[in-house]
Each structure stands twice: as C-alpha cells, then as structure tokens.
Motif scaffolding. Structure first.
Motif, mmCIF file in Angstrom:
data_model
loop_
_atom_site.group_PDB
_atom_site.id
_atom_site.type_symbol
_atom_site.label_atom_id
_atom_site.label_comp_id
_atom_site.label_asym_id
_atom_site.label_seq_id
_atom_site.Cartn_x
_atom_site.Cartn_y
_atom_site.Cartn_z
ATOM 1 N N GLN A 123 -18.573 -7.122 11.448
ATOM 2 C CA GLN A 123 -19.362 -7.279 10.234
ATOM 3 C C GLN A 123 -19.268 -6.073 9.304
ATOM 4 O O GLN A 123 -19.335 -6.222 8.082
ATOM 5 C CB GLN A 123 -20.834 -7.517 10.596
ATOM 6 N N SER A 124 -19.131 -4.888 9.862
ATOM 7 C CA SER A 124 -19.038 -3.702 9.004
ATOM 8 C C SER A 124 -18.394 -2.550 9.761
ATOM 9 O O SER A 124 -18.452 -2.483 10.988
ATOM 10 C CB SER A 124 -20.423 -3.288 8.486
ATOM 11 N N VAL A 125 -17.781 -1.674 8.999
ATOM 12 C CA VAL A 125 -17.193 -0.443 9.532
ATOM 13 C C VAL A 125 -17.689 0.702 8.666
ATOM 14 O O VAL A 125 -17.417 0.747 7.464
ATOM 15 C CB VAL A 125 -15.651 -0.486 9.522
ATOM 16 N N ILE A 126 -18.422 1.618 9.260
ATOM 17 C CA ILE A 126 -19.008 2.745 8.531
ATOM 18 C C ILE A 126 -18.562 4.031 9.215
ATOM 19 O O ILE A 126 -18.817 4.215 10.404
ATOM 20 C CB ILE A 126 -20.548 2.660 8.523
ATOM 21 N N LEU A 127 -17.913 4.899 8.487
ATOM 22 C CA LEU A 127 -17.378 6.121 9.086
ATOM 23 C C LEU A 127 -18.122 7.369 8.632
ATOM 24 O O LEU A 127 -17.576 8.471 8.659
ATOM 25 C CB LEU A 127 -15.880 6.246 8.783
ATOM 26 N N ASP A 128 -19.366 7.216 8.216
ATOM 27 C CA ASP A 128 -20.206 8.347 7.813
ATOM 28 C C ASP A 128 -20.597 9.156 9.048
ATOM 29 O O ASP A 128 -21.287 8.664 9.936
ATOM 30 C CB ASP A 128 -21.459 7.817 7.113
ATOM 31 N N ASN A 129 -20.152 10.398 9.110
ATOM 32 C CA ASN A 129 -20.459 11.278 10.241
ATOM 33 C C ASN A 129 -21.232 12.497 9.760
ATOM 34 O O ASN A 129 -21.130 13.575 10.332
ATOM 35 C CB ASN A 129 -19.160 11.712 10.930
ATOM 36 N N SER A 130 -22.054 12.292 8.728
ATOM 37 C CA SER A 130 -22.678 13.420 8.036
ATOM 38 C C SER A 130 -23.885 14.010 8.759
ATOM 39 O O SER A 130 -24.204 15.181 8.576
ATOM 40 C CB SER A 130 -23.106 12.996 6.626
ATOM 41 N N ASP A 131 -24.578 13.241 9.587
ATOM 42 C CA ASP A 131 -25.797 13.751 10.213
ATOM 43 C C ASP A 131 -26.055 13.024 11.529
ATOM 44 O O ASP A 131 -26.929 12.160 11.615
ATOM 45 C CB ASP A 131 -26.983 13.575 9.267
ATOM 46 N N PRO A 132 -25.331 13.387 12.593
ATOM 47 C CA PRO A 132 -25.505 12.704 13.876
ATOM 48 C C PRO A 132 -26.930 12.744 14.403
ATOM 49 O O PRO A 132 -27.389 11.791 15.032
ATOM 50 C CB PRO A 132 -24.543 13.466 14.799
ATOM 51 N N LYS A 133 -27.668 13.828 14.153
ATOM 52 C CA LYS A 133 -29.038 13.925 14.660
ATOM 53 C C LYS A 133 -29.941 12.874 14.042
ATOM 54 O O LYS A 133 -30.941 12.468 14.643
ATOM 55 C CB LYS A 133 -29.605 15.321 14.393
#
Length: 205
Positions: A123-133
């Motif tokens: 359904q979606s692919v999101i590669l945002d790795n900006s704030d794992p916490k």
C-alpha cells in the motif's frame, strides 16, 4: 494468550496487536506514516533495480512471508526460544507475539499446520528515517490475505481450542519497519504493527 472463547478467533488470526501500548525506546515506537504510494499487487521487483523504493518493497514482502512462517514455527514447537521472534518482529508486534507465546506455553497450547500467504498488496513505501525515536523510520505498509484452513491450535490434551466460527481466510495490514536502515537497508525489516482489516477475504486457491 487469553483463553476466553470470544478471543480464540482473534488469537488464531494473528490480530492481537490492537490495544497494546509502546515503550519509550526507539525500538518500541510504532512507525509513523508521512506519505504513501499507490497500492500495487505483489509482483517480484527486479533484484537488480537501484531504486531504493523498489528494493524496500521487495525486502518488506520477503519479511512478511518470513514473519508468518516463523510465527507458525515458534507456535508449534514449545522448545523453540521466543527470542527467535526478534528475527521477524519488532516494536508493538514483538511485544504482543512474545506475550502471546508465553501464555500459550503456560496453557499447554500448540499450533499445527501452516498459514498460507495468499495475496500480498503493498500500500505504501515510506523511506523517512529522520527520527527513529519518534517512529519516523522507513516503513512499508503491506496488506496480506492469509489462509489458515490448515491451521489448528490444540490444548494440552490434544483438543482443538479454535472457535468453530473462525474464518479460514482474512486480511491483515502489516507495518513493516526498518529501525536499522542506515546500517542494514536490506535485512533490517521487521513487522512492527499489525491490524485486522474488515473487508471481504480473498478467494481460496
């Protein structure tokens, strides 16, 4: 695993993630979607593609299939360490699965048969790795239709504890996240959350 009849169907259908809370560390934060792509029926992307979204999609699909297989394996063998679930799950889903398994083993339950993954729809692919916490990690949302017609759950006396009203096929939505994306963009994908979808099940094969 709760033992009341009303929860047996939900337990077997792997839909216990609802209602659980996360812990404050990064690995227990549910991924936070921020964008989406158009849904697409699963088809094996080219393994030589350099597109990170294509690679993420393929890796997440592999992770989903490994998840169902290992959950079956751990549920069927009381001697398999619960820690093996860390290979396929993280965050909320890992907590739910391990607690579920612990209760099963206290009650003397075990699973037989294997879950068949019938349909996989990304359904979606999101590669945002900006704030794992905060849960902002690369995440692929995958809808799965599975078939448990071959699966039973037996108590310590060998009697089935599955509700006779159980649906053999149903849909689930899996949020597959990679908290180690920078170091392991291919192998770090784990199921972080799961929910049951209220829609018509896929057709049987």
């Amino acid at each position: 695993m709760r033992t009341t009849p009303a929860l047996l169907t939900a337990a077997l259908l792997l839909a216990l993630a609802a209602g659980c809370t996360t812990s404050p560390d990064a690995s227990s934060q549910t991924p936070t979607p921020t964008e989406s792509t158009s849904p697409s029926v699963s088809a094996s992307p080219s393994p030589t593609s350099a597109d990170p979204r294509v690679l993420a999609r393929a890796n997440a699909e592999d992770a989903v299939r490994s998840y169902y297989a290992l959950v079956d394996e751990v549920g069927s063998d009381p001697n398999t360490p619960a820690s093996r679930l860390e290979r396929v799950a993280t965050s909320v889903e890992l907590e739910v699965r391990q607690a579920d398994l612990e209760q099963w083993r206290k009650d003397g339950w075990r699973k037989t048969g294997r879950t068949q993954v019938t349909d996989v729809v990304v359904q979606s692919v999101i590669l945002d790795n900006s704030d794992p916490k905060a849960g902002l990690v690369p995440t692929v949302q995958v809808d799965v239709c599975y078939d448990v017609s071959d699966v039973d759950v037996l108590d310590s006396a060998g009697a089935s504890v599955v509700s006779p009203d159980r649906a053999d096929r149903a849909w689930e939505r899996l949020h597959v996240a990679n908290y180690d994306y920078d170091d392991d963009p291919d192998g770090g994908w784990r199921v972080a959350a799961l929910e049951t979808l209220e829609k018509a099940p896929c057709a049987g094969s």
